[in-house]
Design a protein around this motif. Structure first.
Motif, mmCIF file in Angstrom:
data_model
loop_
_atom_site.group_PDB
_atom_site.id
_atom_site.type_symbol
_atom_site.label_atom_id
_atom_site.label_comp_id
_atom_site.label_asym_id
_atom_site.label_seq_id
_atom_site.Cartn_x
_atom_site.Cartn_y
_atom_site.Cartn_z
ATOM 1 N N ILE A 1 3.840 -7.340 -3.465
ATOM 2 C CA ILE A 1 4.724 -6.254 -3.863
ATOM 3 C C ILE A 1 5.628 -6.851 -4.924
ATOM 4 C CG2 ILE A 1 4.679 -5.200 -1.562
ATOM 5 C CD1 ILE A 1 7.794 -6.219 -1.588
ATOM 6 N N THR A 2 6.478 -6.045 -5.530
ATOM 7 C CA THR A 2 7.501 -6.606 -6.400
ATOM 8 C C THR A 2 8.869 -6.143 -5.911
ATOM 9 O OG1 THR A 2 7.434 -4.804 -8.015
ATOM 10 C CG2 THR A 2 5.998 -6.686 -8.428
ATOM 11 N N ALA A 3 9.837 -7.016 -6.068
ATOM 12 C CA ALA A 3 11.236 -6.726 -5.750
ATOM 13 C C ALA A 3 12.030 -7.084 -6.994
ATOM 14 C CB ALA A 3 11.707 -7.532 -4.555
ATOM 15 N N ASN A 4 12.617 -6.071 -7.634
ATOM 16 C CA ASN A 4 13.336 -6.247 -8.899
ATOM 17 C C ASN A 4 12.479 -6.986 -9.930
ATOM 18 O OD1 ASN A 4 15.413 -4.908 -7.695
ATOM 19 N ND2 ASN A 4 16.740 -6.690 -7.484
ATOM 20 N N GLY A 5 11.190 -6.648 -9.949
ATOM 21 C CA GLY A 5 10.271 -7.214 -10.926
ATOM 22 C C GLY A 5 9.654 -8.545 -10.536
ATOM 23 N N GLU A 6 10.118 -9.174 -9.455
ATOM 24 C CA GLU A 6 9.590 -10.464 -9.021
ATOM 25 C C GLU A 6 8.507 -10.250 -7.966
ATOM 26 O OE1 GLU A 6 11.198 -14.265 -6.489
ATOM 27 O OE2 GLU A 6 12.585 -13.291 -7.868
ATOM 28 N N LYS A 7 7.351 -10.900 -8.154
ATOM 29 C CA LYS A 7 6.248 -10.754 -7.208
ATOM 30 C C LYS A 7 6.546 -11.493 -5.910
ATOM 31 C CE LYS A 7 2.506 -10.146 -10.482
ATOM 32 N NZ LYS A 7 1.210 -10.658 -10.957
ATOM 33 N N ILE A 8 6.255 -10.833 -4.798
ATOM 34 C CA ILE A 8 6.359 -11.459 -3.481
ATOM 35 C C ILE A 8 5.025 -11.215 -2.781
ATOM 36 C CG2 ILE A 8 7.519 -11.480 -1.239
ATOM 37 C CD1 ILE A 8 10.027 -10.457 -2.648
ATOM 38 N N ALA A 9 4.373 -12.297 -2.386
ATOM 39 C CA ALA A 9 3.052 -12.195 -1.767
ATOM 40 C C ALA A 9 3.127 -11.542 -0.391
ATOM 41 C CB ALA A 9 2.426 -13.585 -1.634
ATOM 42 N N ILE A 10 2.059 -10.847 -0.053
ATOM 43 C CA ILE A 10 1.865 -10.323 1.301
ATOM 44 C C ILE A 10 1.012 -11.368 2.013
ATOM 45 C CG2 ILE A 10 0.856 -8.474 2.673
ATOM 46 C CD1 ILE A 10 1.174 -6.675 0.154
ATOM 47 N N THR A 11 1.496 -11.883 3.148
ATOM 48 C CA THR A 11 0.849 -13.040 3.749
ATOM 49 C C THR A 11 -0.273 -12.738 4.717
ATOM 50 O OG1 THR A 11 2.446 -13.139 5.548
ATOM 51 C CG2 THR A 11 2.950 -14.400 3.566
ATOM 52 N N GLN A 12 -0.370 -11.532 5.183
ATOM 53 C CA GLN A 12 -1.417 -11.289 6.167
ATOM 54 C C GLN A 12 -1.886 -9.853 6.150
ATOM 55 O OE1 GLN A 12 0.419 -12.396 9.838
ATOM 56 N NE2 GLN A 12 1.597 -10.538 10.001
ATOM 57 N N LYS A 13 -3.081 -9.681 6.673
ATOM 58 C CA LYS A 13 -3.664 -8.354 6.852
ATOM 59 C C LYS A 13 -3.337 -7.975 8.282
ATOM 60 C CE LYS A 13 -8.129 -6.097 6.811
ATOM 61 N NZ LYS A 13 -9.544 -6.234 6.482
ATOM 62 N N ALA A 14 -2.109 -7.554 8.507
ATOM 63 C CA ALA A 14 -1.600 -7.450 9.871
ATOM 64 C C ALA A 14 -1.526 -6.025 10.355
ATOM 65 C CB ALA A 14 -0.215 -8.068 9.961
ATOM 66 N N ASN A 15 -1.830 -5.870 11.619
ATOM 67 C CA ASN A 15 -1.537 -4.652 12.365
ATOM 68 C C ASN A 15 -1.980 -3.374 11.675
ATOM 69 O OD1 ASN A 15 -0.311 -6.386 14.173
ATOM 70 N ND2 ASN A 15 1.712 -6.122 13.265
ATOM 71 N N SER A 16 -3.217 -3.330 11.201
ATOM 72 C CA SER A 16 -3.742 -2.076 10.690
ATOM 73 C C SER A 16 -4.112 -1.239 11.900
ATOM 74 C CB SER A 16 -4.968 -2.319 9.810
ATOM 75 O OG SER A 16 -5.489 -1.087 9.368
ATOM 76 N N ALA A 17 -3.262 -0.288 12.221
ATOM 77 C CA ALA A 17 -3.471 0.535 13.415
ATOM 78 C C ALA A 17 -3.612 1.986 12.999
ATOM 79 C CB ALA A 17 -2.309 0.349 14.387
ATOM 80 N N GLY A 18 -4.844 2.389 12.693
ATOM 81 C CA GLY A 18 -5.086 3.774 12.322
ATOM 82 C C GLY A 18 -4.424 4.142 11.027
ATOM 83 N N THR B 1 1.197 -2.874 8.498
ATOM 84 C CA THR B 1 2.407 -3.674 8.367
ATOM 85 C C THR B 1 2.107 -4.824 7.420
ATOM 86 O OG1 THR B 1 3.092 -3.113 10.597
ATOM 87 C CG2 THR B 1 4.119 -5.051 9.606
ATOM 88 N N MET B 2 2.862 -4.902 6.329
ATOM 89 C CA MET B 2 2.693 -5.982 5.360
ATOM 90 C C MET B 2 3.842 -6.970 5.540
ATOM 91 S SD MET B 2 1.497 -3.859 1.977
ATOM 92 C CE MET B 2 2.750 -2.595 2.097
#
Length: 143
Positions: A60-77, A81-82
């Protein structure tokens, strides 16, 4: 001439994405204009959808700065959750953006096909007493 100029202005105004642009079928936590003490996860829910598929190694980006998503977590229907690789803890106002194609919806595991999410942007305020806003420090020089 005036009509053409007005048309150009209208096209330009609609081409710029608006802050807080979260499509109606999505709910995001923390939501637009939320006030939180930190951001460690972003929860995305899409109404009337059973198959959201988040990817790993996205950002994602926060104020233009990239922040990685660390896991493919809790995909529930209809909810994913990222988890952010670097939590946002510094007090301040942040414009958050989930880029297009961070996850898919309507995903069919047999066909390995789904539709990419649209870009979504919104504002969140972090008010963390342990990490207050740093006042501007004036530049001083030795004499």
């Amino acid at each position: 001439m005036k009509k053409n100029l007005l048309s150009i202005i209208l096209v330009a105004a609609t081409a710029v994405p608006a802050i807080g642009a979260i499509p109606d079928e999505y709910t995001i936590t923390p939501g637009n204009n939320a006030n939180v003490t930190e951001i460690t996860t972003i929860i995305v829910e899409r109404s009337n959808e059973n198959n959201l598929d988040p990817y790993i190694n996205r950002h994602i980006t926060a104020n233009g700065e990239k922040i990685a998503i660390t896991q493919k977590a809790n995909s529930a229907g209809n909810t994913i959750t990222m988890t952010l690789a670097t939590p946002i803890v510094q007090s301040g106002e942040y414009t958050l953006v989930i880029p297009k194609a961070t996850f898919t919806y309507g995903y069919d595991y047999y066909e390995d096909f789904g539709y990419d999410n649209p870009e979504m942007s919104w504002k969140v305020t972090v008010d963390n007493p342990d990490h207050p806003l740093q006042p501007d420090t004036p530049i001083t020089t030795a004499v």
